[in-house]
Design an enzyme around this catalytic site. Structure first.
Site, mmCIF file in Angstrom:
data_model
loop_
_atom_site.group_PDB
_atom_site.id
_atom_site.type_symbol
_atom_site.label_atom_id
_atom_site.label_comp_id
_atom_site.label_asym_id
_atom_site.label_seq_id
_atom_site.Cartn_x
_atom_site.Cartn_y
_atom_site.Cartn_z
ATOM 1 N N HIS A 1 0.841 -1.433 0.060
ATOM 2 C CA HIS A 1 -0.024 -0.019 -0.148
ATOM 3 C C HIS A 1 0.921 1.262 0.072
ATOM 4 O O HIS A 1 2.095 1.188 0.369
ATOM 5 C CB HIS A 1 -0.785 -0.055 1.113
ATOM 6 C CG HIS A 1 -0.300 -0.206 2.570
ATOM 7 N ND1 HIS A 1 0.133 -1.309 2.947
ATOM 8 C CD2 HIS A 1 -0.271 0.936 3.631
ATOM 9 C CE1 HIS A 1 0.688 -1.147 4.208
ATOM 10 N NE2 HIS A 1 0.576 0.178 4.620
ATOM 11 N N HIS B 1 1.220 5.149 0.801
ATOM 12 C CA HIS B 1 0.483 6.405 1.835
ATOM 13 C C HIS B 1 0.598 7.454 0.942
ATOM 14 O O HIS B 1 1.663 7.925 0.451
ATOM 15 C CB HIS B 1 1.126 6.457 3.223
ATOM 16 C CG HIS B 1 1.052 5.383 3.936
ATOM 17 N ND1 HIS B 1 0.198 5.279 5.101
ATOM 18 C CD2 HIS B 1 1.544 4.142 4.348
ATOM 19 C CE1 HIS B 1 0.167 4.259 5.711
ATOM 20 N NE2 HIS B 1 1.198 3.596 5.417
#
Length: 138
Positions: A99, A101
């Site tokens: 992922h 950010h």
């Protein structure tokens, strides 16, 4: 590929709710449930991959195209955006699903540059620098 125990896989499949910002066939962007700044968002591949290098090339291209589009909107929140990807648990990754950010940043927010996370630069000798260089360039 999906991990039934992964919170991000559950968000990607619609099993868990999230504030979806953008979505494609392979990628989903949503607001972070535990933001460190107003507008803190995450962009994830819908498939379950723990590390960036596991993501197939076409899915990776899609992931970073969504990052590119969403970061423009996140920039509007603070003026600049920290784009960060923790690649594996040892790097600080809390959810073992790749992922990115997107964290709005602004002057005086107290977060500092990336080097402040480590207390400054390390010192490397010439031989060690070339050894590392040879390993990295492949």
């Amino acid at each position: 590929m999906r991990d039934a125990d992964c919170v991000f896989c559950k968000i990607a499949s619609g099993e868990l709710p999230a504030r979806i910002i953008s979505e494609t066939g392979n990628t989903i962007a949503f607001m972070d449930a535990f933001p460190v700044a107003r507008g803190h968002s995450l962009v994830i591949p819908k498939g379950h991959y723990e590390r960036m290098q596991e993501i197939p090339e076409s899915e990776n291209a899609d992931l970073f195209e969504v990052v590119r589009r969403v970061v423009a909107r996140v920039d509007e929140m603070g003026g600049s955006t920290l784009v960060a990807l923790h690649n594996g648990r040892g790097s600080g990754q809390e959810v073992p699903h790749a992922h990115v950010h997107l964290i709005p940043r602004s002057e005086g927010d107290g977060a500092g540059p990336v080097h402040s996370m480590f207390g400054g630069a390390i010192q490397l000798g010439t031989d060690e620098t070339f050894e590392i260089y040879d390993r990295l360039k492949g």
